[in-house]
Design a protein around this motif. Structure first.
Motif, PDB file in Angstrom:
ATOM      1  N   GLY A 150       0.879  -1.164   0.009  1.00 37.45           N
ATOM      2  CA  GLY A 150      -0.153   0.003  -0.014  1.00 37.45           C
ATOM      3  C   GLY A 150       0.864   1.336   0.322  1.00 37.45           C
ATOM      4  O   GLY A 150       0.551   2.390  -0.269  1.00 37.45           O
ATOM      5  N   GLY A 151       1.939   1.434   0.651  1.00 42.62           N
ATOM      6  CA  GLY A 151       2.628   2.448   0.791  1.00 42.62           C
ATOM      7  C   GLY A 151       3.849   2.628  -0.555  1.00 42.62           C
ATOM      8  O   GLY A 151       4.616   3.508  -0.771  1.00 42.62           O
ATOM      9  N   ALA A 152       3.833   1.519  -1.352  1.00 46.99           N
ATOM     10  CA  ALA A 152       4.602   1.590  -2.424  1.00 46.99           C
ATOM     11  C   ALA A 152       3.995   1.850  -3.548  1.00 46.99           C
ATOM     12  O   ALA A 152       2.709   1.884  -3.752  1.00 46.99           O
ATOM     13  CB  ALA A 152       5.414   0.043  -2.605  1.00 46.99           C
ATOM     14  N   PRO A 153       4.582   1.933  -4.670  1.00 44.24           N
ATOM     15  CA  PRO A 153       3.992   2.264  -6.160  1.00 44.24           C
ATOM     16  C   PRO A 153       3.441   0.825  -6.614  1.00 44.24           C
ATOM     17  O   PRO A 153       3.894   0.365  -7.565  1.00 44.24           O
ATOM     18  CB  PRO A 153       5.089   2.855  -7.001  1.00 44.24           C
ATOM     19  CG  PRO A 153       6.384   2.382  -6.559  1.00 44.24           C
ATOM     20  CD  PRO A 153       6.146   2.108  -5.011  1.00 44.24           C
ATOM     21  N   TRP A 154       2.323   0.436  -5.862  1.00 43.43           N
ATOM     22  CA  TRP A 154       1.911  -0.856  -6.178  1.00 43.43           C
ATOM     23  C   TRP A 154       1.250  -1.051  -7.410  1.00 43.43           C
ATOM     24  O   TRP A 154       1.395  -2.052  -8.175  1.00 43.43           O
ATOM     25  CB  TRP A 154       0.606  -1.096  -5.265  1.00 43.43           C
ATOM     26  CG  TRP A 154      -0.416  -0.196  -5.200  1.00 43.43           C
ATOM     27  CD1 TRP A 154      -0.436   0.971  -4.357  1.00 43.43           C
ATOM     28  CD2 TRP A 154      -1.654  -0.069  -6.142  1.00 43.43           C
ATOM     29  NE1 TRP A 154      -1.477   1.802  -4.537  1.00 43.43           N
ATOM     30  CE2 TRP A 154      -2.064   1.206  -5.722  1.00 43.43           C
ATOM     31  CE3 TRP A 154      -1.894  -0.746  -7.079  1.00 43.43           C
ATOM     32  CZ2 TRP A 154      -3.547   1.655  -6.571  1.00 43.43           C
ATOM     33  CZ3 TRP A 154      -3.260  -0.304  -7.833  1.00 43.43           C
ATOM     34  CH2 TRP A 154      -3.849   0.951  -7.381  1.00 43.43           C
ATOM     35  N   TRP A 155       0.780   0.107  -8.204  1.00 41.96           N
ATOM     36  CA  TRP A 155       0.461   0.105  -9.446  1.00 41.96           C
ATOM     37  C   TRP A 155       1.545  -0.291 -10.565  1.00 41.96           C
ATOM     38  O   TRP A 155       1.125  -0.423 -11.963  1.00 41.96           O
ATOM     39  CB  TRP A 155      -0.314   1.264  -9.810  1.00 41.96           C
ATOM     40  CG  TRP A 155       0.653   2.445  -9.978  1.00 41.96           C
ATOM     41  CD1 TRP A 155       1.213   3.040 -11.001  1.00 41.96           C
ATOM     42  CD2 TRP A 155       0.900   3.398  -8.645  1.00 41.96           C
ATOM     43  NE1 TRP A 155       2.081   4.274 -10.545  1.00 41.96           N
ATOM     44  CE2 TRP A 155       1.856   4.259  -9.167  1.00 41.96           C
ATOM     45  CE3 TRP A 155       0.303   3.238  -7.485  1.00 41.96           C
ATOM     46  CZ2 TRP A 155       2.365   5.174  -8.145  1.00 41.96           C
ATOM     47  CZ3 TRP A 155       0.894   4.168  -6.340  1.00 41.96           C
ATOM     48  CH2 TRP A 155       1.861   5.019  -6.785  1.00 41.96           C
ATOM     49  N   ARG A 156       2.951  -0.080 -10.389  1.00 40.20           N
ATOM     50  CA  ARG A 156       3.797  -0.473 -11.330  1.00 40.20           C
ATOM     51  C   ARG A 156       4.040  -1.955 -11.240  1.00 40.20           C
ATOM     52  O   ARG A 156       5.194  -2.674 -11.886  1.00 40.20           O
ATOM     53  CB  ARG A 156       4.957   0.524 -11.012  1.00 40.20           C
ATOM     54  CG  ARG A 156       4.815   1.687 -11.209  1.00 40.20           C
ATOM     55  CD  ARG A 156       6.165   2.797 -10.844  1.00 40.20           C
ATOM     56  NE  ARG A 156       5.630   3.902 -10.700  1.00 40.20           N
ATOM     57  CZ  ARG A 156       6.235   4.968  -9.956  1.00 40.20           C
ATOM     58  NH1 ARG A 156       7.394   4.519  -9.209  1.00 40.20           N
ATOM     59  NH2 ARG A 156       5.836   6.384  -9.910  1.00 40.20           N
ATOM     60  N   VAL A 157       3.479  -2.921 -10.398  1.00 37.30           N
ATOM     61  CA  VAL A 157       3.739  -4.172 -10.380  1.00 37.30           C
ATOM     62  C   VAL A 157       2.539  -5.014 -10.810  1.00 37.30           C
ATOM     63  O   VAL A 157       1.479  -4.785 -10.007  1.00 37.30           O
ATOM     64  CB  VAL A 157       4.344  -4.832  -8.909  1.00 37.30           C
ATOM     65  CG1 VAL A 157       4.592  -6.464  -8.985  1.00 37.30           C
ATOM     66  CG2 VAL A 157       5.541  -3.963  -8.418  1.00 37.30           C
ATOM     67  N   VAL A 158       2.230  -5.581 -11.927  1.00 37.06           N
ATOM     68  CA  VAL A 158       1.126  -5.939 -12.498  1.00 37.06           C
ATOM     69  C   VAL A 158       1.451  -7.113 -13.105  1.00 37.06           C
ATOM     70  O   VAL A 158       2.068  -7.871 -13.062  1.00 37.06           O
ATOM     71  CB  VAL A 158       1.166  -4.986 -13.822  1.00 37.06           C
ATOM     72  CG1 VAL A 158       0.997  -3.531 -13.332  1.00 37.06           C
ATOM     73  CG2 VAL A 158       2.099  -5.152 -14.866  1.00 37.06           C
ATOM     74  N   ARG A 159      -0.014  -7.708 -13.534  1.00 38.43           N
ATOM     75  CA  ARG A 159      -0.013  -8.909 -14.180  1.00 38.43           C
ATOM     76  C   ARG A 159       0.443  -8.841 -15.566  1.00 38.43           C
ATOM     77  O   ARG A 159       0.491  -7.990 -16.293  1.00 38.43           O
ATOM     78  CB  ARG A 159      -1.624  -9.304 -14.338  1.00 38.43           C
ATOM     79  CG  ARG A 159      -2.268  -9.418 -12.988  1.00 38.43           C
ATOM     80  CD  ARG A 159      -3.803  -9.396 -13.161  1.00 38.43           C
ATOM     81  NE  ARG A 159      -4.293 -10.254 -14.547  1.00 38.43           N
ATOM     82  CZ  ARG A 159      -5.526 -10.813 -14.621  1.00 38.43           C
ATOM     83  NH1 ARG A 159      -6.255 -10.663 -13.578  1.00 38.43           N
ATOM     84  NH2 ARG A 159      -5.872 -11.394 -15.654  1.00 38.43           N
ATOM     85  N   SER A 160       0.935 -10.184 -15.904  1.00 36.13           N
ATOM     86  CA  SER A 160       1.653 -10.090 -17.391  1.00 36.13           C
ATOM     87  C   SER A 160       0.845  -9.833 -18.532  1.00 36.13           C
ATOM     88  O   SER A 160       1.027  -9.496 -19.704  1.00 36.13           O
ATOM     89  CB  SER A 160       2.505 -11.443 -17.518  1.00 36.13           C
ATOM     90  OG  SER A 160       1.322 -12.620 -17.608  1.00 36.13           O
ATOM     91  N   ASP A 161      -0.472 -10.320 -18.221  1.00 38.22           N
ATOM     92  CA  ASP A 161      -1.457  -9.918 -19.445  1.00 38.22           C
ATOM     93  C   ASP A 161      -1.892  -8.269 -19.485  1.00 38.22           C
ATOM     94  O   ASP A 161      -2.600  -8.217 -20.454  1.00 38.22           O
ATOM     95  CB  ASP A 161      -2.610 -10.608 -19.316  1.00 38.22           C
ATOM     96  CG  ASP A 161      -3.569 -10.436 -17.925  1.00 38.22           C
ATOM     97  OD1 ASP A 161      -3.235  -9.614 -17.302  1.00 38.22           O
ATOM     98  OD2 ASP A 161      -4.546 -11.293 -17.920  1.00 38.22           O
ATOM     99  N   GLY A 162      -1.423  -7.447 -18.756  1.00 34.91           N
ATOM    100  CA  GLY A 162      -1.788  -6.238 -18.783  1.00 34.91           C
ATOM    101  C   GLY A 162      -3.219  -5.578 -18.117  1.00 34.91           C
ATOM    102  O   GLY A 162      -3.517  -4.422 -18.041  1.00 34.91           O
ATOM    103  N   VAL A 163      -3.810  -6.487 -17.875  1.00 33.13           N
ATOM    104  CA  VAL A 163      -5.076  -6.361 -16.919  1.00 33.13           C
ATOM    105  C   VAL A 163      -4.956  -5.535 -15.813  1.00 33.13           C
ATOM    106  O   VAL A 163      -4.208  -6.130 -14.998  1.00 33.13           O
ATOM    107  CB  VAL A 163      -5.793  -7.700 -16.782  1.00 33.13           C
ATOM    108  CG1 VAL A 163      -7.227  -7.272 -16.006  1.00 33.13           C
ATOM    109  CG2 VAL A 163      -6.209  -8.184 -18.238  1.00 33.13           C
TER     110      VAL A 163
END
Length: 127
Positions: A56-69
């Motif tokens: 929650g305190g990290a840029p979580w949106w930059r670690v993602v699913r491999s399919d781009g969803v």
């Protein structure tokens, strides 16, 4: 007797995952598997678990699913971050049945090469 207000220590693996998340430049992403390969430890599920519990305190949106969803349940917040950072997106396909765009993984994926360390060559082999 310990002070109850103390936060339990973050597990070492979780600290390492969050450090990688912090290294990812704005507008770029790494998959859960990329982070595990970078660390040369664990796998996508372990990285996902760390992000769910401690990210929650990290840029979580930059670690993602491999399919781009986009992360289910967090699409509006993630989309706001992606748009603010200029992260490459693809419009949703008609077959998807949703209006939510996906990440353009070919353009957004970061291999970590500029950061040094890890196994950056492994990141460039993924599709």
């Amino acid at each position: 007797m310990s002070d109850e207000s103390e936060t339990p220590a973050l597990p070492e693996y979780a600290e390492r995952v969050l450090e990688v998340a912090e290294m990812i430049p704005p507008g770029r992403v790494m998959t859960y598997g990329d982070v595990a390969e970078w660390l040369e430890e664990g796998g996508p599920r372990q990285v996902g678990r760390v992000m769910a519990l401690y990210g929650g305190g990290a840029p979580w949106w930059r670690v993602v699913r491999s399919d781009g969803v986009l992360l289910p349940g967090h699409e509006p917040r993630a989309l706001g971050h992606y748009r603010a950072e200029g992260t490459p997106l693809r419009t949703a396909s008609r077959q998807s049945g949703t209006h939510v765009p996906r990440l353009d993984m070919k353009r957004a994926r970061w291999d970590g090469a500029a950061a040094g360390g890890g196994s950056a060559q492994a990141h460039t082999t993924h599709t």
